[in-house]
Design an enzyme around this catalytic site. Structure first.
Site, mmCIF file in Angstrom:
data_model
loop_
_atom_site.group_PDB
_atom_site.id
_atom_site.type_symbol
_atom_site.label_atom_id
_atom_site.label_comp_id
_atom_site.label_asym_id
_atom_site.label_seq_id
_atom_site.Cartn_x
_atom_site.Cartn_y
_atom_site.Cartn_z
ATOM 1 N N LYS A 16 0.859 -1.187 0.000
ATOM 2 C CA LYS A 16 0.000 0.000 0.000
ATOM 3 C C LYS A 16 0.888 1.227 0.000
ATOM 4 O O LYS A 16 2.031 1.175 0.471
ATOM 5 C CB LYS A 16 -0.881 0.020 1.251
ATOM 6 C CG LYS A 16 -2.089 0.899 1.123
ATOM 7 C CD LYS A 16 -3.193 0.159 0.400
ATOM 8 C CE LYS A 16 -4.439 0.983 0.224
ATOM 9 N NZ LYS A 16 -5.512 0.160 -0.352
HETATM 10 P P1 NAD Z 1 -12.817 7.684 -3.068
HETATM 11 O O1 NAD Z 1 -11.795 8.711 -2.807
HETATM 12 O O2 NAD Z 1 -13.301 7.491 -4.466
HETATM 13 O O3 NAD Z 1 -14.094 7.939 -2.133
HETATM 14 C C1 NAD Z 1 -13.990 8.094 -0.756
HETATM 15 C C2 NAD Z 1 -15.348 8.530 -0.229
HETATM 16 O O4 NAD Z 1 -15.287 8.544 1.200
HETATM 17 C C3 NAD Z 1 -15.752 9.937 -0.670
HETATM 18 O O5 NAD Z 1 -17.128 9.948 -0.997
HETATM 19 C C4 NAD Z 1 -15.511 10.771 0.583
HETATM 20 O O6 NAD Z 1 -16.360 11.905 0.656
HETATM 21 C C5 NAD Z 1 -15.860 9.760 1.658
HETATM 22 N N1 NAD Z 1 -15.308 10.118 2.970
HETATM 23 C C6 NAD Z 1 -14.036 10.491 3.264
HETATM 24 N N2 NAD Z 1 -13.933 10.782 4.572
HETATM 25 C C7 NAD Z 1 -15.159 10.576 5.105
HETATM 26 C C8 NAD Z 1 -15.695 10.710 6.399
HETATM 27 N N3 NAD Z 1 -14.939 11.120 7.410
HETATM 28 N N4 NAD Z 1 -17.011 10.408 6.588
HETATM 29 C C9 NAD Z 1 -17.793 10.009 5.566
HETATM 30 N N5 NAD Z 1 -17.329 9.856 4.316
HETATM 31 C C10 NAD Z 1 -16.046 10.141 4.085
HETATM 32 O O7 NAD Z 1 -12.206 6.324 -2.492
HETATM 33 P P2 NAD Z 1 -12.574 4.822 -2.890
HETATM 34 O O8 NAD Z 1 -11.608 4.379 -3.907
HETATM 35 O O9 NAD Z 1 -14.029 4.710 -3.145
HETATM 36 O O10 NAD Z 1 -12.185 4.067 -1.538
HETATM 37 C C11 NAD Z 1 -13.085 3.990 -0.449
HETATM 38 C C12 NAD Z 1 -12.652 2.862 0.469
HETATM 39 O O11 NAD Z 1 -12.629 1.637 -0.270
HETATM 40 C C13 NAD Z 1 -11.248 3.005 1.059
HETATM 41 O O12 NAD Z 1 -11.221 2.407 2.331
HETATM 42 C C14 NAD Z 1 -10.398 2.179 0.108
HETATM 43 O O13 NAD Z 1 -9.196 1.738 0.693
HETATM 44 C C15 NAD Z 1 -11.343 1.037 -0.166
HETATM 45 N N6 NAD Z 1 -11.056 0.297 -1.381
HETATM 46 C C16 NAD Z 1 -11.007 0.916 -2.588
HETATM 47 C C17 NAD Z 1 -10.758 0.168 -3.722
HETATM 48 C C18 NAD Z 1 -10.786 0.777 -5.101
HETATM 49 O O14 NAD Z 1 -10.717 0.031 -6.079
HETATM 50 N N7 NAD Z 1 -10.900 2.077 -5.239
HETATM 51 C C19 NAD Z 1 -10.513 -1.217 -3.621
HETATM 52 C C20 NAD Z 1 -10.593 -1.821 -2.367
HETATM 53 C C21 NAD Z 1 -10.867 -1.053 -1.260
#
Ligand code: NAD
Length: 490
Positions: free
Chosen positions: A176
Site C-alpha cells: 500500500k
Molecule cells: P474515493 O476517494 O473514491 O471515495 C472516498 C469517499 O469517502 C468519498 O465519498 C468521501 O467523501 C468519503 N469520505 C471520506 N472521509 C469521510 C468521512 N470522514 N465520513 C464520511 N465519508 C467520508 O475512495 P474509494 O476508492 O471509493 O475508496 C473507499 C474505500 O474503499 C477506502 O477504504 C479504500 O481503501 C477502499 N477500497 C477501494 C478500492 C478501489 O478500487 N478504489 C478497492 C478496495 C478497497
C-alpha cells in the site's frame, strides 16, 4: 530503505490543554516538538480548514489539537490488524514462525520530495510505500492521497492486501502507499507534478513484476496514467512497452481494463447477492445505506439499484442525507460530480452523523475510511448486514458490538476484493496484449469472489468463529502452505 518508525507523527504531544485552538509546529518528518505557538484560529489541515484563514507555513507542518486528536483516534490501525492475526492463531494451530513473518512488513519506504507549485514556490511532501509480503507474487496495493495518511495506516493496509490476495487465490502479495496531502489543496497541474515526482522518488521500488500500485482514496485512472508514463519514461527504451502493467486501474486507452472502475463495488454486490441467497433474503425492495460516495460506494449503490434495492441514506465527507422513499443512486452520482459531495442534494433531507448511523435498513455498505464503525456508531446501527466496501472500516470494539447485536458482516478483505481481482485481469491482459470483454471480466470476477465467499463461510462454520476471523484463517492457511512448501531461505 529508511526506517519509517522515525516518521510516526502520532508521538506528538500538545504542549498545553488550553481550550483555545493551538497550532503546533514540528519539524517536517521528524517527531518531537521543536517549537510551539499559540494562535487563535482553526487548523488549516484538519476538517475545519474551511473556517480557517491561516496561511500554511513554508517550512514545517502545522496541525491543530483537533487534528492530532483525530490521528490519535485512529492510532492502532496496524495494531487492530495484528490483533486479528492473533485471534486467528488462537483458533487454528498455525505455525508460529510463519505468523512471525506475517506480523511484520517486508519493506517500508518513506520519501520526502520537492514539488514546484503553480506560484513557483517549492513544497516538500511526504509519501509512503509499504510492501508487506510477496510470497504469493508481486506486491500489489492501492495508493491514496489524503491528509490522514501516515505510516501506521499504510502498514496496516499493506498487511490487509496480503490477506486479501491470499483469500481470493490470485498470485499477488500485499502493499500500500500514499502521499500525505489533501488533493483539494492543489491544482490539477500541481497534482500531476506531485504524482510524477513521487513516482520518480519511488524509482525501481515499484515495477510491473515487482510492485504494482492501483487507485485508492482520492486517486483515479488519470493519476495511474501519470505514474505509468513517468515510470515508462525513466527506464530504458527497449523495456518501455513491456512495462505498461506497472499500474492497474489505468484509463482504458492507456491499457486499462473494462470493468475495473466498477470492480470493487461490483464485488461488494456479488458478495451481498451470495449472502442473500444463503439467507433466503429478497434483495428486491431491500433497503440499504452507504457511507462514502466515491468509487466504491457509488458503484455499489448503483449496482444494488439494479437488484431493485432501495438506497435510503448516504454519508460522505460533506455531510449526510436521507430519503425513506429512496434516493436514485445514478442521479446522486451526477450531483456529486457537479457539487463535490452529497450535501444539499435537493431530493433528500439533510441528517446528522448519528441519524445516518441509526437509520433502519437491511444493509449497510461502509465505503469511506477506516474505523468508521466504532463502539458508538456500531451501537447505533440498525441493519441485518454490514458489507465492508472500505478497508478496515470496523475497529475492534465496533466488531464486538456487531457480533453482540448479531449483525452479519462480510469482512473487508473478502468483500472489497473485486478491485484487486480485476486489477489482476488488467495485469494479465497487458502481459498478453489482450483485451477482454466486460461479460468475460464480470463472469470471472463473480466466480472468484463467490468461491472466496464460500471458503470464508465454510471456515466460519468449521471453526465456529466470526467471518472476520474466518477470512483471516483462509488467508493464513494459503500463506502457510506456500511457506512450508518453499521453506525459509537459506
Ligand atoms: P474515493 O476517494 O473514491 O471515495 C472516498 C469517499 O469517502 C468519498 O465519498 C468521501 O467523501 C468519503 N469520505 C471520506 N472521509 C469521510 C468521512 N470522514 N465520513 C464520511 N465519508 C467520508 O475512495 P474509494 O476508492 O471509493 O475508496 C473507499 C474505500 O474503499 C477506502 O477504504 C479504500 O481503501 C477502499 N477500497 C477501494 C478500492 C478501489 O478500487 N478504489 C478497492 C478496495 C478497497
Amino acid at each position: 530503505m529508511r526506517n519509517s518508525k522515525l516518521e510516526n507523527e502520532m508521538d506528538l504531544k500538545p504542549l498545553s490543554t488550553s481550550k483555545e485552538w493551538k497550532l503546533i509546529y514540528y519539524q517536517h518528518g521528524r517527531p518531537g516538538l521543536e517549537e510551539s505557538k499559540k494562535i487563535k484560529g482553526l487548523c488549516n489541515y484538519c476538517d475545519l480548514k474551511s473556517l480557517c484563514g491561516l496561511p500554511k507555513p513554508e517550512i514545517g507542518v502545522w496541525r491543530c489539537e483537533h487534528y492530532i486528536a483525530k490521528i490519535r483516534k485512529k492510532r492502532g490501525l496496524h495494531e487492530n490488524v495484528l490483533k486479528l492475526l492473533e485471534k486467528a492463531l488462537e483458533t487454528n494451530n498455525f505455525d508460529r514462525d510463519i505468523c512471525k513473518i506475517m506480523a511484520e512488513t517486508m519493506n517500508e519506504l518513506v520519501v520526502h520530495f520537492p514539488v514546484r507549485m503553480d506560484d513557483d514556490r517549492v513544497k516538500m511532501l511526504t509519501g509512503y510505500r509499504v510492501q508487506h509480503n510477496n510470497v504469493l507474487g508481486p506486491f500489489k496495493g492501492g495508493l491514496r492521497f489524503h491528509p490522514m495518511v501516515d505510516i501506521d495506516e499504510i502498514r496496516a493496509l499493506a498487511t490487509l492486501m496480503t490477506w486479501k490476495t491470499a483469500i481470493v487465490n490470485i498470485p499477488f502479495g500485499g502493499a500500500k502507499g500514499g502521499i500525505h496531502i489533501d488533493p483539494a489543496d492543489f491544482s490539477p497541474k500541481e497534482l500531476e507534478r506531485i504524482t510524477r515526482r513521487f513516482t520518480f522518488a519511488l524509482g525501481n521500488n515499484i515495477g510491473p513484476e515487482y510492485d504494482i500500485p492501483a487507485p485508492d482514496v482520492n486517486t483515479n485512472p488519470q493519476i495511474m496514467a501519470w505514474i505509468q508514463d513517468t515510470y515508462m519514461s525513466t527506464i530504458s527504451p527497449n523495456e518501455r512497452n513491456r512495462s505498461i502493467h506497472v499500474v492497474t486501474g489505468k484509463p482504458i486507452e492507456s491499457g486499462g481494463s473494462v470493468g475495473r472502475e466498477k470492480a470493487t463495488g461490483q464485488g461488494v454486490v456479488y458478495c451481498i447477492e451470495r449472502w442473500a441467497q444463503d439467507h433466503g433474503f429478497n434483495l428486491k425492495g431491500a433497503t440499504y445505506i452507504v457511507q462514502g460516495y466515491g468509487n466504491v460506494g457509488s458503484w455499489a449503490a448503483r449496482l444494488m439499484k439494479r437488484n431493485g434495492s432501495k438506497l435510503i441514506a448516504v454519508e460522505d465527507v460533506t455531510g449526510a442525507i436521507k430519503n425513506k422513499e429512496g434516493i436514485d443512486a445514478d442521479d446522486l452520482v451526477h450531483y456529486v460530480k457537479e457539487h463535490g459531495g452529497v450535501a444539499d442534494y435537493p431530493k433528500a433531507q439533510p441528517i446528522d452523523h448519528e441519524v445516518f448511523f441509526n437509520t433502519k435498513a437491511d444493509i449497510f455498505i461502509p465505503a469511506a475510511l477506516e474505523n468508521a464503525i466504532r463502539r458508538d456508531t456500531a451501537e447505533l446501527l440498525n441493519v441485518k448486514l454490514v458489507a465492508e466496501g472500505a478497508n478496515g472500516p470496523t475497529d475492534e470494539e465496533g466488531n464486538e458490538v456487531l457480533q453482540r447485536k448479531e449483525i452479519d458482516v462480510i469482512p473487508d478483505i473478502l468483500c472489497n476484493s473485486g478491485g484487486v481481482i480485476v486489477s489482476y485481469f488488467e495485469w494479465l491482459q497487458n502481459k498478453r496484449s489482450e483485451f477482454w470483454e466486460l461479460d468475460e471480466i464480470d463472469t470471472k470476477l463473480k466466480k472468484i469472489i463467490v468461491s472466496a465467499y464460500e471458503r470464508v463461510r465454510d471456515a466460519a462454520q468449521k471453526y465456529k468463529v466470526d467471518w472476520r476471523t474466518a477470512a483471516q484463517i483462509v488467508a493464513l492457511y494459503r500463506l502457510e502452505m506456500v511457506y512450508k512448501e518453499r521453506g525459509i531461505f537459506p
